[in-house]
Design a protein around this motif. Structure first.
Motif, mmCIF file in Angstrom:
data_model
loop_
_atom_site.group_PDB
_atom_site.id
_atom_site.type_symbol
_atom_site.label_atom_id
_atom_site.label_comp_id
_atom_site.label_asym_id
_atom_site.label_seq_id
_atom_site.Cartn_x
_atom_site.Cartn_y
_atom_site.Cartn_z
ATOM 1 N N TYR A 133 9.283 -21.386 -38.880
ATOM 2 C CA TYR A 133 10.665 -20.633 -38.009
ATOM 3 C C TYR A 133 11.434 -22.326 -38.294
ATOM 4 C CZ TYR A 133 9.127 -16.574 -37.212
ATOM 5 O OH TYR A 133 8.504 -15.069 -37.653
ATOM 6 N N SER A 179 4.879 -16.988 -42.247
ATOM 7 C CA SER A 179 6.399 -17.581 -41.193
ATOM 8 C C SER A 179 6.342 -18.622 -40.633
ATOM 9 C CB SER A 179 6.943 -16.018 -40.364
ATOM 10 O OG SER A 179 7.508 -15.076 -41.275
ATOM 11 N N GLN A 196 5.076 -22.879 -37.016
ATOM 12 C CA GLN A 196 4.549 -22.144 -37.552
ATOM 13 C C GLN A 196 3.958 -20.884 -36.412
ATOM 14 O OE1 GLN A 196 2.126 -23.892 -41.256
ATOM 15 N NE2 GLN A 196 2.317 -21.843 -41.711
ATOM 16 N N GLU A 255 14.170 -18.970 -41.213
ATOM 17 C CA GLU A 255 12.891 -18.568 -41.349
ATOM 18 C C GLU A 255 12.358 -18.803 -42.715
ATOM 19 O OE1 GLU A 255 9.776 -14.226 -40.681
ATOM 20 O OE2 GLU A 255 11.468 -13.969 -40.088
ATOM 21 N N TYR A 287 9.713 -16.879 -45.420
ATOM 22 C CA TYR A 287 8.318 -16.917 -45.303
ATOM 23 C C TYR A 287 7.977 -16.926 -46.936
ATOM 24 C CZ TYR A 287 5.198 -12.452 -46.441
ATOM 25 O OH TYR A 287 4.187 -11.860 -46.996
ATOM 26 N N GLN A 309 18.849 -19.379 -36.542
ATOM 27 C CA GLN A 309 17.603 -20.266 -37.154
ATOM 28 C C GLN A 309 17.312 -19.698 -38.200
ATOM 29 O OE1 GLN A 309 14.025 -19.127 -34.182
ATOM 30 N NE2 GLN A 309 13.697 -17.385 -35.613
#
Length: 192
Positions: free
Chosen positions: A157, A155, A148, A168, A170, A166
């Motif tokens: 990851y 966000s 984070q 993400e 959000y 990857q």
């Protein structure tokens, strides 16, 4: 009869009318070729061609996941939320959970969104970001790691060893973003 004969003047008017008619027909032809006025076969805009956001059913999301070059991640269907899918070429896919009657493409950053991106050495990138920011690299389900960003905590990851992408997560609420990223519910959509 003095003056010019009416015949050459008439010929000039006919040539002008003929030129106008040709120009009009050429304009109509171009308009038709571009799809003008054909509601059954509209011209696809660049935005639509590049994966404009659209509301999809669970089945449509599964079908899209089955043909996507990038894995499509989600947390399953959620009560009171519609699924919005955005595909950007063969490198990014986003799923947003629209609530409150929001429509596809709503620009407000008010919704849970889960994106997947191509990223070679994704775990190494997460480790480098964690080290650079002094943030903790967390263990996530199924052998994944999560980071984070302290400068943008909305966000989180996520990456798994050996995978070249990857994820993400959000959420406008940083705590929910982290809990969603660390949840076993975060998983690829099973392709249809």
């Amino acid at each position: 009869m003095e003056g010019s004969s009416p015949q050459p003047r008439l010929l000039r008017v006919l040539w002008v009318l003929l030129a106008l008619l040709v120009a009009l027909l050429a304009g109509l032809l171009i308009w038709q070729l571009l799809g003008g006025g054909d509601e059954d076969n509209p011209v696809e805009t660049t935005e639509e061609a590049s994966g404009a956001p659209r509301v999809v059913s669970v089945e449509e999301l599964r079908e899209a996941a089955g043909s996507s070059e990038v894995p499509v991640y989600w947390i399953g269907p959620q009560d009171g939320a519609e699924l919005e899918l955005s595909e950007v070429g063969e490198v990014r896919v986003f799923v947003r959970y629209l609530t409150g009657g929001a429509e596809a493409g709503d620009p407000k950053p008010a919704f849970l969104a889960i994106g997947a991106y191509r990223l070679p050495n994704a775990v190494a990138a997460l480790k480098a970001n964690a080290k650079r920011t002094g943030a903790e690299l967390r263990k996530a389900p199924r052998g994944a790691f999560a980071w984070q960003d302290p400068d943008s905590p909305t966000s989180v990851y996520v990456a798994r060893p050996g995978e070249a992408f990857q994820v993400e997560v959000y959420d406008p609420d940083p705590k929910r973003a982290l809990s969603t990223a660390l949840s076993p519910r975060l998983r690829p959509v099973a392709g249809g």
